[in-house]
Motif scaffolding. Sequence first.
Motif, PDB file in Angstrom:
ATOM      1  N   HIS A 124       0.865  -1.178   0.000  1.00 37.83           N
ATOM      2  CA  HIS A 124       0.000   0.000   0.000  1.00 37.83           C
ATOM      3  C   HIS A 124       0.900   1.226   0.000  1.00 37.83           C
ATOM      4  O   HIS A 124       1.606   1.462   0.977  1.00 37.83           O
ATOM      5  CB  HIS A 124      -0.918  -0.001   1.227  1.00 37.83           C
ATOM      6  CG  HIS A 124      -1.735   1.248   1.352  1.00 37.83           C
ATOM      7  ND1 HIS A 124      -2.793   1.522   0.513  1.00 37.83           N
ATOM      8  CD2 HIS A 124      -1.630   2.306   2.190  1.00 37.83           C
ATOM      9  CE1 HIS A 124      -3.309   2.699   0.854  1.00 37.83           C
ATOM     10  NE2 HIS A 124      -2.619   3.190   1.863  1.00 37.83           N
ATOM     11  N   ASN A 125       0.915   1.947  -1.096  1.00 35.23           N
ATOM     12  CA  ASN A 125       1.762   3.146  -1.237  1.00 35.23           C
ATOM     13  C   ASN A 125       3.229   2.872  -0.919  1.00 35.23           C
ATOM     14  O   ASN A 125       3.905   3.719  -0.345  1.00 35.23           O
ATOM     15  CB  ASN A 125       1.237   4.277  -0.349  1.00 35.23           C
ATOM     16  CG  ASN A 125      -0.029   4.884  -0.927  1.00 35.23           C
ATOM     17  OD1 ASN A 125      -0.323   4.714  -2.108  1.00 35.23           O
ATOM     18  ND2 ASN A 125      -0.771   5.579  -0.093  1.00 35.23           N
ATOM     19  N   GLU A 126       3.706   1.684  -1.268  1.00 34.57           N
ATOM     20  CA  GLU A 126       5.106   1.353  -1.010  1.00 34.57           C
ATOM     21  C   GLU A 126       6.016   2.181  -1.910  1.00 34.57           C
ATOM     22  O   GLU A 126       5.610   2.596  -3.000  1.00 34.57           O
ATOM     23  CB  GLU A 126       5.320  -0.143  -1.278  1.00 34.57           C
ATOM     24  CG  GLU A 126       6.687  -0.670  -0.888  1.00 34.57           C
ATOM     25  CD  GLU A 126       6.958  -0.548   0.602  1.00 34.57           C
ATOM     26  OE1 GLU A 126       6.099  -0.914   1.408  1.00 34.57           O
ATOM     27  OE2 GLU A 126       8.053  -0.072   0.938  1.00 34.57           O
ATOM     28  N   ASP A 154      -1.986  -4.999  -4.756  1.00 31.63           N
ATOM     29  CA  ASP A 154      -2.013  -3.568  -4.479  1.00 31.63           C
ATOM     30  C   ASP A 154      -3.260  -3.238  -3.665  1.00 31.63           C
ATOM     31  O   ASP A 154      -4.375  -3.303  -4.168  1.00 31.63           O
ATOM     32  CB  ASP A 154      -2.017  -2.797  -5.807  1.00 31.63           C
ATOM     33  CG  ASP A 154      -2.183  -1.301  -5.591  1.00 31.63           C
ATOM     34  OD1 ASP A 154      -2.057  -0.846  -4.434  1.00 31.63           O
ATOM     35  OD2 ASP A 154      -2.441  -0.591  -6.581  1.00 31.63           O
ATOM     36  N   SER A 157      -3.367   1.503  -3.582  1.00 32.34           N
ATOM     37  CA  SER A 157      -2.365   2.564  -3.469  1.00 32.34           C
ATOM     38  C   SER A 157      -2.811   3.781  -4.263  1.00 32.34           C
ATOM     39  O   SER A 157      -3.547   3.670  -5.243  1.00 32.34           O
ATOM     40  CB  SER A 157      -1.014   2.084  -4.013  1.00 32.34           C
ATOM     41  OG  SER A 157      -0.545   0.998  -3.252  1.00 32.34           O
ATOM     42  N   ARG A 159      -0.353   6.131  -5.279  1.00 36.65           N
ATOM     43  CA  ARG A 159       0.785   6.711  -5.982  1.00 36.65           C
ATOM     44  C   ARG A 159       0.813   6.279  -7.453  1.00 36.65           C
ATOM     45  O   ARG A 159       0.616   5.107  -7.762  1.00 36.65           O
ATOM     46  CB  ARG A 159       2.079   6.331  -5.279  1.00 36.65           C
ATOM     47  CG  ARG A 159       2.079   6.998  -3.913  1.00 36.65           C
ATOM     48  CD  ARG A 159       3.275   6.759  -3.073  1.00 36.65           C
ATOM     49  NE  ARG A 159       2.984   7.322  -1.752  1.00 36.65           N
ATOM     50  CZ  ARG A 159       3.603   6.998  -0.632  1.00 36.65           C
ATOM     51  NH1 ARG A 159       4.572   6.114  -0.663  1.00 36.65           N
ATOM     52  NH2 ARG A 159       3.261   7.564   0.493  1.00 36.65           N
ATOM     53  N   ARG A 185      -9.462   0.107  -0.226  1.00 36.78           N
ATOM     54  CA  ARG A 185      -8.542  -0.217   0.851  1.00 36.78           C
ATOM     55  C   ARG A 185      -9.117  -1.350   1.691  1.00 36.78           C
ATOM     56  O   ARG A 185     -10.198  -1.217   2.271  1.00 36.78           O
ATOM     57  CB  ARG A 185      -8.314   1.035   1.721  1.00 36.78           C
ATOM     58  CG  ARG A 185      -7.300   0.858   2.811  1.00 36.78           C
ATOM     59  CD  ARG A 185      -5.891   0.987   2.294  1.00 36.78           C
ATOM     60  NE  ARG A 185      -4.927   0.395   3.203  1.00 36.78           N
ATOM     61  CZ  ARG A 185      -4.467   0.976   4.303  1.00 36.78           C
ATOM     62  NH1 ARG A 185      -4.866   2.183   4.625  1.00 36.78           N
ATOM     63  NH2 ARG A 185      -3.590   0.351   5.061  1.00 36.78           N
ATOM     64  N   TYR A 351       1.006   4.185   7.613  1.00 32.82           N
ATOM     65  CA  TYR A 351      -0.346   3.974   7.112  1.00 32.82           C
ATOM     66  C   TYR A 351      -1.372   4.604   8.027  1.00 32.82           C
ATOM     67  O   TYR A 351      -1.207   4.659   9.238  1.00 32.82           O
ATOM     68  CB  TYR A 351      -0.652   2.473   6.997  1.00 32.82           C
ATOM     69  CG  TYR A 351       0.409   1.699   6.287  1.00 32.82           C
ATOM     70  CD1 TYR A 351       0.796   2.039   4.997  1.00 32.82           C
ATOM     71  CD2 TYR A 351       1.052   0.631   6.908  1.00 32.82           C
ATOM     72  CE1 TYR A 351       1.784   1.327   4.334  1.00 32.82           C
ATOM     73  CE2 TYR A 351       2.039  -0.087   6.253  1.00 32.82           C
ATOM     74  CZ  TYR A 351       2.398   0.264   4.969  1.00 32.82           C
ATOM     75  OH  TYR A 351       3.372  -0.440   4.324  1.00 32.82           O
TER      76      TYR A 351
END
Length: 534
Positions: A124-126, A154, A157, A159, A185, A351
């Motif tokens: 998640h948004n890595e 995913d 995310s 990004r 999410r 997070y």
Amino acid sequence: MRRFMYCKVVLATSLVWVLVDVFLLLYFSECNKCDEKKDRSLLPALRAVISRTQEGPGEMGKAVIIPKDDQEKMKELFKVNQFNLMASDMIALNRSLPDVRLEGCKTKIYSDDLPNTSVVIVFHNEAWSTLLRTVHSVINRSPRHLLEEILLVDDASERDFLKRKLENYVRNLEVPVRIIRMEQRSGLIRARLRGATATKGQVITFLDAHCECTVGWLEPLMARIKEDRKTVVCPIIDVISDDTFEYMAGSDMTYGGFNWKLNFRWYPVPPREMDRRKGDRTLPVRTPTMAGGLFSIDRNYFEEIGTYDSGMDIWGGENLEMSFRIWQCGGSLEIVTCSHVGHVFRKATPYSFPGGTGHVINKNNRRLAEVWMDEFKDFFYIISPGVVKVEYGDVSIRKALRDRLLCKPFSWYLENIYPDSQIPRRYYSLGEIRNVETNQCLDNMGRKENEKVGMFNCHGMGGNQVFSYTADKEIRTDDLCLDVSRLNGPIVMLKCHHMRGNQLFEYDAQTHTFLHVITQSCLTVSRLKDGSHG
Ligand SMILES: [Mn+2]
């Protein structure tokens, strides 16, 4: 003179051939690591070879130090993922790492027909660099025939670079990499479940999205599952510094436990487990619990044993739930000490949790306590009294699972798997220790290990005033025991050692007194010079 010239020519030509050989060897041994197959011109390969020997940033797992001028920028970037993003971005996606295994692990030979695995990585948004370094380390350090595929799940995310750019990038890798997108999410637990249903390998290996696998990490995990498909295996989790991305080997002398608050904790591997392995540290350690981020499980067994509790939200508690379930329902959980995988440990979570971190974890912990811990759930509830008010939903499906699998009671788990548990298997009482004269209660005052225990007005709310008098005759609160080393005190709280000695108290039911055996003095209240009670 002529002969001298002749020798020169022979020498020169052989030197040229040696150089060509060396170059070819280096080129072809490097090329299975090239990111893009199209990129097979000689120059990048040569560059790769040179950068390896010249040590780029972070090579061989070394720390990356950011120059002074960039410190401000670095701090800004740190907030994005709660680790040093600038350092991570400087390090090659396929950086080299030291071989941190025990010597005895390096020479082990594994059978040719080990099961293969799908690797499931939820993100998640890595950050780009940590996610792709995870992927590359899996590809580069796994025997190709053991790696069925990599599934990137995913969890919604936001990004941009994790969308098309990521899809295009993984298309060129030499192992099939699929990306599964959650519509919204969903949290680690549900995202992993989604990933697991899509897997094709015989084994599912779950990894975090900021890991690095080291040489030989996969074979011992698969070998153990081949031996016993009901064994769930974890690697040793090495530490990748969140500040410098330095790679630091983890210990094979710690295993997973938990405290009364149901926090996962590392504890020293007890002597009984060393004895069982006859001192051979290369053999897997039976661990009461797992950290949860990194493990492998036979795919069918994952189904049989009840996957995850899908009633749990986001993250937290699922690792203990699974640990209890595996042990109580006939499986086993091990740390395979020959397998090392690094993980970036963070001090804070980047997070946001819908509903707040605390609330989510409390709800999940209630679910696992209600389903698996029987009467021992009291330890959790009494030390964290606010928790009982948290709604935890319907657990009847999980209870039915427990019945169907004929799982053993929690007392069996404490007795056989975790006798050194912080929750005592046998105890006389659990509650407050009240001085009937002053009506004050023993209180840990929120203090930590090695500090004095105090007295405070009884509040009947549990928490800091909860103590258990155990069958070992120790007075403990969570993992700390009352300990007296001198006549007339003070009484401090030290890690329980099960050796009696300074932690042995004899209770007299007639006089309602605790006698500290070694000093032959009773638990009393006295006003200390600083005005506090001790
Ligand atoms: Mn993590």
